[in-house]
Design a protein around this motif. Structure first.
Motif, PDB file in Angstrom:
ATOM      1  N   LYS A   4     -12.673  35.232  18.548  1.00 37.46           N
ATOM      2  CA  LYS A   4     -11.358  34.408  18.343  1.00 37.46           C
ATOM      3  C   LYS A   4     -10.252  35.781  17.468  1.00 37.46           C
ATOM      4  O   LYS A   4      -9.257  35.640  17.533  1.00 37.46           O
ATOM      5  N   VAL A   8      -6.711  37.065  18.509  1.00 36.51           N
ATOM      6  CA  VAL A   8      -6.184  37.361  18.370  1.00 36.51           C
ATOM      7  C   VAL A   8      -5.016  38.487  18.538  1.00 36.51           C
ATOM      8  O   VAL A   8      -4.229  39.112  18.755  1.00 36.51           O
ATOM      9  N   THR A  34      -0.709  31.055  12.615  1.00 34.80           N
ATOM     10  CA  THR A  34      -2.102  30.599  12.151  1.00 34.80           C
ATOM     11  C   THR A  34      -1.721  29.454  13.598  1.00 34.80           C
ATOM     12  O   THR A  34      -2.595  29.073  14.553  1.00 34.80           O
ATOM     13  N   GLU A  35      -0.770  29.088  13.632  1.00 32.17           N
ATOM     14  CA  GLU A  35      -0.406  27.479  14.546  1.00 32.17           C
ATOM     15  C   GLU A  35      -0.085  28.137  15.839  1.00 32.17           C
ATOM     16  O   GLU A  35      -0.509  27.215  16.272  1.00 32.17           O
ATOM     17  N   ASP A  36       0.566  29.663  15.773  1.00 31.64           N
ATOM     18  CA  ASP A  36       0.956  29.535  17.680  1.00 31.64           C
ATOM     19  C   ASP A  36      -0.893  29.987  18.241  1.00 31.64           C
ATOM     20  O   ASP A  36      -0.601  30.000  19.276  1.00 31.64           O
ATOM     21  N   LEU A  37      -1.245  30.918  17.421  1.00 29.42           N
ATOM     22  CA  LEU A  37      -2.553  31.678  18.165  1.00 29.42           C
ATOM     23  C   LEU A  37      -3.484  30.555  17.341  1.00 29.42           C
ATOM     24  O   LEU A  37      -4.945  31.468  17.835  1.00 29.42           O
ATOM     25  N   ASP A  38      -3.798  29.595  16.508  1.00 34.31           N
ATOM     26  CA  ASP A  38      -4.534  28.620  16.658  1.00 34.31           C
ATOM     27  C   ASP A  38      -6.195  29.551  16.010  1.00 34.31           C
ATOM     28  O   ASP A  38      -6.975  29.918  16.443  1.00 34.31           O
ATOM     29  N   ILE A  39      -5.579  30.242  14.544  1.00 38.25           N
ATOM     30  CA  ILE A  39      -6.228  31.289  14.082  1.00 38.25           C
ATOM     31  C   ILE A  39      -6.571  30.557  12.688  1.00 38.25           C
ATOM     32  O   ILE A  39      -5.146  29.962  12.143  1.00 38.25           O
ATOM     33  N   GLY A  40      -7.270  30.796  12.105  1.00 35.72           N
ATOM     34  CA  GLY A  40      -6.873  30.364  10.585  1.00 35.72           C
ATOM     35  C   GLY A  40      -6.745  31.816   9.939  1.00 35.72           C
ATOM     36  O   GLY A  40      -6.899  32.876  10.479  1.00 35.72           O
ATOM     37  N   ARG A  41      -6.017  31.309   8.591  1.00 39.13           N
ATOM     38  CA  ARG A  41      -5.158  32.253   7.440  1.00 39.13           C
ATOM     39  C   ARG A  41      -6.275  33.357   7.678  1.00 39.13           C
ATOM     40  O   ARG A  41      -5.766  34.735   7.144  1.00 39.13           O
TER      41      ARG A  41
END
Length: 267
Positions: A4, A8, A34-41
């Motif tokens: 992931k 990104v 984080t929202e657009d790329l579907d990844i945690g902070r």
């Protein structure tokens, strides 16, 4: 970095290398990414730390980032001179004109030189697409082209119809020629393949993922459809089995994005 974070990392790097965000431009906020790329902070910050170390971006506070004035190789982005004059075009007359090709004779005057007449061939606007799957394979066609009398691999693509958006053309041509519908396509570059004499804008699109929707419907343009490993591209290039500048530009872009340098030999 895991799959992931690697994904990104490639996405943000492509934002920069494609010019979506140029030198000095501010990237979206960490929350937005984080929202657009579907990844945690936390994972996102690992990616951003890598990009900072590679001098692709720079941080201004804990969650604000801009693109560096230097690229990932540490070189200052070249700025073109602003004080050069273009050629003057005095007149153009058509010598031949049909639905496929136009030949014109153009009266031109380069700066500081005498006027002369220059032949210009005008062809259609073209859109070409490079679609990659989750196994790093690119969707291609094995075709015979009678002009060079040669078989070779090509990316799907075709003529942009009058009034049609080039993105729509790329999506349509992939489906018509291969039977696969891309999940999405993104524009990466527009270029002229023979800029000295031929006017034919080529637009290259890339995307990841596609759904099989049936058999190719454009039988005249269709060839043998295959998902070709990107790792094979340098060998195919060395064998002269990649046809068309659009195919080469699209594939070289993909290789650059995955950090590969094409080999010049087939070894």
């Amino acid at each position: 970095m895991g799959p992931k974070t690697e994904r990104v990392y490639r996405v943000i790097l492509e934002w920069v290398e494609s010019g979506r965000y140029g030198p000095g431009d501010k990237l979206p906020s960490e929350r937005q990414m984080t929202e657009d790329l579907d990844i945690g902070r936390t994972a996102l910050r690992q990616v951003l730390a890598r990009l900072k170390a590679e001098k692709v971006i720079q941080a201004h506070d804990r969650s604000s980032y801009t693109v560096c004035a230097e690229n990932a190789a540490g070189r200052t982005v070249v700025e073109p001179p602003a004080d050069l004059a273009p050629w003057r075009i005095h007149h153009e007359r058509a010598l031949y004109d049909n639905r496929w090709v136009k030949l014109a004779l153009v009266d031109v005057e380069p700066p500081g030189m005498e006027r002369f007449e220059h032949h210009v061939v005008r062809l259609h606007h073209v859109a070409i697409a490079a679609v990659v799957d989750d196994q790093d394979r690119v969707l291609m066609l094995w075709r015979y082209r009678f002009v060079p009398q040669q078989w070779g691999w090509e990316l799907p693509g075709g003529i942009v119809d009058e009034g049609e958006d080039a993105h729509a053309t790329a999506m349509r041509e992939v489906e018509e020629e291969t039977g696969w519908r891309p999940d999405a396509l993104k524009h990466v570059v527009t270029y002229q393949p023979m800029v000295g004499m031929v006017d034919s804008p080529h637009e290259i699109f890339v995307g990841r993922g596609a759904s099989h929707v049936g058999q190719p419907t454009d039988l005249e343009e269709a060839g043998h459809v295959a998902w070709v490993p990107l790792a094979d591209v340098p060998v195919l290039m060395a064998r002269d089995q990649l046809m068309g500048s659009g195919t080469l530009v699209g594939l070289l872009h993909l290789l650059a994005q995955r950090g590969r340098t094409p080999s010049t030999s087939a070894g």
